[in-house]
Design a protein around this motif. Structure first.
Motif, PDB file in Angstrom:
ATOM      1  N   LEU A  51      45.077  77.414  64.382  1.00 23.98           N
ATOM      2  CA  LEU A  51      44.129  76.305  64.505  1.00 23.98           C
ATOM      3  C   LEU A  51      44.879  74.971  64.514  1.00 23.98           C
ATOM      4  CD1 LEU A  51      41.072  75.948  64.658  1.00 23.98           C
ATOM      5  CD2 LEU A  51      40.979  76.203  62.169  1.00 23.98           C
ATOM      6  N   ARG A  52      45.809  74.825  63.601  1.00 19.65           N
ATOM      7  CA  ARG A  52      46.583  73.585  63.508  1.00 19.65           C
ATOM      8  C   ARG A  52      47.378  73.344  64.794  1.00 19.65           C
ATOM      9  NH1 ARG A  52      51.376  71.903  62.511  1.00 19.65           N
ATOM     10  NH2 ARG A  52      52.286  73.955  62.138  1.00 19.65           N
ATOM     11  N   ARG A  53      48.025  74.390  65.285  1.00 18.88           N
ATOM     12  CA  ARG A  53      48.821  74.222  66.506  1.00 18.88           C
ATOM     13  C   ARG A  53      47.946  73.914  67.713  1.00 18.88           C
ATOM     14  NH1 ARG A  53      54.293  77.881  66.606  1.00 18.88           N
ATOM     15  NH2 ARG A  53      54.692  77.859  64.382  1.00 18.88           N
ATOM     16  N   THR A  54      46.778  74.562  67.779  1.00 20.66           N
ATOM     17  CA  THR A  54      45.867  74.293  68.898  1.00 20.66           C
ATOM     18  C   THR A  54      45.431  72.837  68.890  1.00 20.66           C
ATOM     19  OG1 THR A  54      45.055  76.577  68.877  1.00 20.66           O
ATOM     20  CG2 THR A  54      43.658  74.942  69.938  1.00 20.66           C
ATOM     21  N   ILE A  55      45.099  72.331  67.710  1.00 21.50           N
ATOM     22  CA  ILE A  55      44.661  70.936  67.589  1.00 21.50           C
ATOM     23  C   ILE A  55      45.800  69.974  67.914  1.00 21.50           C
ATOM     24  CG2 ILE A  55      43.892  69.172  65.931  1.00 21.50           C
ATOM     25  CD1 ILE A  55      42.319  71.490  64.515  1.00 21.50           C
ATOM     26  N   GLU A  56      46.992  70.276  67.413  1.00 24.41           N
ATOM     27  CA  GLU A  56      48.119  69.367  67.613  1.00 24.41           C
ATOM     28  C   GLU A  56      48.657  69.357  69.035  1.00 24.41           C
ATOM     29  OE1 GLU A  56      50.030  69.396  63.098  1.00 24.41           O
ATOM     30  OE2 GLU A  56      51.317  69.764  64.838  1.00 24.41           O
ATOM     31  N   THR A  57      48.690  70.553  69.658  1.00 25.26           N
ATOM     32  CA  THR A  57      49.325  70.635  70.981  1.00 25.26           C
ATOM     33  C   THR A  57      48.328  70.568  72.138  1.00 25.26           C
ATOM     34  OG1 THR A  57      49.160  73.050  71.135  1.00 25.26           O
ATOM     35  CG2 THR A  57      51.090  72.164  69.981  1.00 25.26           C
ATOM     36  N   GLY A  58      47.055  70.818  71.852  1.00 23.21           N
ATOM     37  CA  GLY A  58      46.071  70.821  72.928  1.00 23.21           C
ATOM     38  C   GLY A  58      46.142  72.072  73.790  1.00 23.21           C
ATOM     39  N   GLU A  59      46.835  73.099  73.291  1.00 22.83           N
ATOM     40  CA  GLU A  59      46.891  74.378  73.989  1.00 22.83           C
ATOM     41  C   GLU A  59      46.430  75.484  73.043  1.00 22.83           C
ATOM     42  OE1 GLU A  59      49.973  74.279  77.510  1.00 22.83           O
ATOM     43  OE2 GLU A  59      51.059  74.262  75.612  1.00 22.83           O
ATOM     44  N   GLY A  60      45.882  76.548  73.622  1.00 25.44           N
ATOM     45  CA  GLY A  60      45.298  77.610  72.809  1.00 25.44           C
ATOM     46  C   GLY A  60      46.313  78.499  72.117  1.00 25.44           C
ATOM     47  N   TRP A  61      46.227  78.565  70.792  1.00 26.07           N
ATOM     48  CA  TRP A  61      47.021  79.462  69.960  1.00 26.07           C
ATOM     49  C   TRP A  61      46.064  80.372  69.206  1.00 26.07           C
ATOM     50  CZ3 TRP A  61      52.425  79.642  68.801  1.00 26.07           C
ATOM     51  CH2 TRP A  61      53.205  78.681  69.470  1.00 26.07           C
ATOM     52  N   CYS A 112      24.493  75.491  67.387  1.00 29.86           N
ATOM     53  CA  CYS A 112      25.197  75.363  66.108  1.00 29.86           C
ATOM     54  C   CYS A 112      26.464  74.520  66.260  1.00 29.86           C
ATOM     55  CB  CYS A 112      25.602  76.747  65.589  1.00 29.86           C
ATOM     56  SG  CYS A 112      24.204  77.800  65.165  1.00 29.86           S
ATOM     57  N   PHE A 113      26.921  74.348  67.495  1.00 31.66           N
ATOM     58  CA  PHE A 113      28.193  73.643  67.732  1.00 31.66           C
ATOM     59  C   PHE A 113      27.927  72.176  68.046  1.00 31.66           C
ATOM     60  CE2 PHE A 113      29.084  78.095  68.172  1.00 31.66           C
ATOM     61  CZ  PHE A 113      30.361  78.244  67.633  1.00 31.66           C
ATOM     62  N   TYR A 114      27.486  71.424  67.036  1.00 29.75           N
ATOM     63  CA  TYR A 114      27.079  70.028  67.226  1.00 29.75           C
ATOM     64  C   TYR A 114      28.117  69.038  66.731  1.00 29.75           C
ATOM     65  CZ  TYR A 114      25.535  71.167  62.487  1.00 29.75           C
ATOM     66  OH  TYR A 114      25.501  71.604  61.190  1.00 29.75           O
ATOM     67  N   ARG A 115      29.325  69.542  66.410  1.00 32.42           N
ATOM     68  CA  ARG A 115      30.398  68.633  65.991  1.00 32.42           C
ATOM     69  C   ARG A 115      31.700  68.951  66.706  1.00 32.42           C
ATOM     70  NH1 ARG A 115      29.722  69.502  59.653  1.00 32.42           N
ATOM     71  NH2 ARG A 115      29.414  71.576  60.554  1.00 32.42           N
ATOM     72  N   ALA A 116      32.329  67.914  67.237  1.00 33.00           N
ATOM     73  CA  ALA A 116      33.626  68.053  67.895  1.00 33.00           C
ATOM     74  C   ALA A 116      34.726  67.890  66.859  1.00 33.00           C
ATOM     75  CB  ALA A 116      33.781  67.004  68.986  1.00 33.00           C
ATOM     76  N   VAL A 117      35.803  68.633  67.072  1.00 34.21           N
ATOM     77  CA  VAL A 117      36.971  68.587  66.189  1.00 34.21           C
ATOM     78  C   VAL A 117      38.077  67.827  66.913  1.00 34.21           C
ATOM     79  CG1 VAL A 117      38.678  69.970  64.937  1.00 34.21           C
ATOM     80  CG2 VAL A 117      36.357  70.885  65.310  1.00 34.21           C
ATOM     81  N   THR A 118      38.575  66.766  66.298  1.00 36.92           N
ATOM     82  CA  THR A 118      39.627  65.966  66.928  1.00 36.92           C
ATOM     83  C   THR A 118      40.801  65.787  65.970  1.00 36.92           C
ATOM     84  OG1 THR A 118      37.847  64.728  68.016  1.00 36.92           O
ATOM     85  CG2 THR A 118      40.068  63.819  68.189  1.00 36.92           C
ATOM     86  N   GLY A 119      41.987  66.042  66.450  1.00 40.87           N
ATOM     87  CA  GLY A 119      43.183  65.875  65.630  1.00 40.87           C
ATOM     88  C   GLY A 119      43.382  64.423  65.248  1.00 40.87           C
ATOM     89  N   ASN A 120      43.883  64.195  64.042  1.00 45.58           N
ATOM     90  CA  ASN A 120      44.114  62.821  63.583  1.00 45.58           C
ATOM     91  C   ASN A 120      45.574  62.402  63.729  1.00 45.58           C
ATOM     92  OD1 ASN A 120      45.416  64.106  61.518  1.00 45.58           O
ATOM     93  ND2 ASN A 120      43.877  63.663  59.957  1.00 45.58           N
ATOM     94  N   GLY A 121      46.359  63.246  64.376  1.00 44.11           N
ATOM     95  CA  GLY A 121      47.756  62.897  64.619  1.00 44.11           C
ATOM     96  C   GLY A 121      48.663  63.091  63.422  1.00 44.11           C
ATOM     97  N   ALA A 122      48.060  63.517  62.307  1.00 44.82           N
ATOM     98  CA  ALA A 122      48.853  63.696  61.084  1.00 44.82           C
ATOM     99  C   ALA A 122      48.681  65.106  60.544  1.00 44.82           C
ATOM    100  CB  ALA A 122      48.432  62.667  60.040  1.00 44.82           C
ATOM    101  N   GLY A 123      48.420  66.045  61.440  1.00 40.62           N
ATOM    102  CA  GLY A 123      48.291  67.442  61.037  1.00 40.62           C
ATOM    103  C   GLY A 123      46.892  67.823  60.590  1.00 40.62           C
ATOM    104  N   GLY A 124      46.001  66.854  60.501  1.00 37.71           N
ATOM    105  CA  GLY A 124      44.624  67.140  60.108  1.00 37.71           C
ATOM    106  C   GLY A 124      43.669  66.922  61.269  1.00 37.71           C
ATOM    107  N   ALA A 125      42.383  66.985  60.982  1.00 42.73           N
ATOM    108  CA  ALA A 125      41.385  66.786  62.030  1.00 42.73           C
ATOM    109  C   ALA A 125      40.105  66.233  61.424  1.00 42.73           C
ATOM    110  CB  ALA A 125      41.097  68.113  62.726  1.00 42.73           C
ATOM    111  N   THR A 126      39.360  65.534  62.222  1.00 43.87           N
ATOM    112  CA  THR A 126      38.068  65.033  61.763  1.00 43.87           C
ATOM    113  C   THR A 126      36.989  65.484  62.730  1.00 43.87           C
ATOM    114  OG1 THR A 126      38.474  62.964  62.926  1.00 43.87           O
ATOM    115  CG2 THR A 126      38.971  62.991  60.569  1.00 43.87           C
ATOM    116  N   LEU A 127      35.764  65.413  62.269  1.00 42.99           N
ATOM    117  CA  LEU A 127      34.630  65.854  63.069  1.00 42.99           C
ATOM    118  C   LEU A 127      33.824  64.650  63.539  1.00 42.99           C
ATOM    119  CD1 LEU A 127      33.383  68.806  60.786  1.00 42.99           C
ATOM    120  CD2 LEU A 127      34.994  68.889  62.692  1.00 42.99           C
ATOM    121  N   SER A 128      33.157  64.829  64.671  1.00 40.84           N
ATOM    122  CA  SER A 128      32.223  63.804  65.144  1.00 40.84           C
ATOM    123  C   SER A 128      31.028  64.504  65.763  1.00 40.84           C
ATOM    124  CB  SER A 128      32.898  62.878  66.162  1.00 40.84           C
ATOM    125  OG  SER A 128      33.464  63.627  67.216  1.00 40.84           O
TER     126      SER A 128
END
Lengths: 138, 138
Positions: A53-63, B115-131
């Motif tokens: 999940l972390r790699r998919t989010i960071e790289t924008g490619e499916g892991w 059920c999929f009403y939130r997008a997951v976006t990376g925060n550039g620091a290894g984490g992610a936030t929802l919108s």
């Protein structure tokens, strides 16, 4: 526009919050559905552990995480059939993610665009049979 | 049209055969992805046991198995938000099904269409936030 967030919702509420806190199962996995960003077709259903999940989010490619091989894998690592993630979403209880992807080549290891190449039809006697649909190999 | 079935395939082969033999997990479940037959949107990801699968095939309406409540349930039984199944497919290893449905009302118990009403976006620091995305309640 109506506001989707209740005034009673807390930021870390699983259903109404904006904190991404995936609900991993007993094996440490969430379910991932990958659909074709253009056609909407379901390409595959697989699993991701925290690292995938972390790699998919960071790289924008499916892991993903392979339950049978017990290993992390990047989709297309050997085949070249990579997935570029256009959008990721999570569901109400955060135990599943949906990624809309631009799929290079075939998503299925059988060489087909989608893993869902057979329709299930009831036989009227409590059973069901399969028939090939969109089953051409690339 | 090319034939998708190898001449070496047996009818009961999980990947190339035409026998529907769902591969239930240790809990007796397969994963089910329900998408909107018209828009292609993923509405929900849930599970079916053998009975839920059989009833879905026989009745043409969505039935599931709740892991938390440990009970069979018909989608919309109390809410009226039933799912009419337009097509069911299974994947290569038959451990997941995809149903394209005509969804009455909301698929999500929160009142949202999906059920999929939130997008997951990376925060550039290894984490992610929802919108919130398409998160209006019906």
């Amino acid at each position: 526009m109506s506001t989707p967030v209740s005034s009673h919702a807390h930021a870390d509420d699983a259903e109404e919050g904006l904190t991404f806190r995936p609900k991993f199962d007993a094996s440490g996995l969430v379910t991932c559905v990958a659909t074709d960003a253009a056609s909407g077709e379901v390409l595959m259903v697989a699993h991701m552990n925290e690292e995938a999940l972390r790699r998919t989010i960071e790289t924008g490619e499916g892991w993903y995480y392979s339950r049978s091989r017990k290993a992390l894998w990047k989709k297309g690592e050997t085949s070249g059939h990579v997935q570029r993630v256009v959008e990721m979403r999570t569901d109400c209880d955060q135990d599943a993610v949906w990624i809309r992807v631009e799929q290079t080549g075939a998503a299925c290891h059988t060489g087909r665009r989608s893993c869902f190449y057979r329709a299930v039809t009831g036989n009227g006697a409590g059973g069901a049979t399969l028939s090939f649909v969109d089953a051409e190999r690339g």
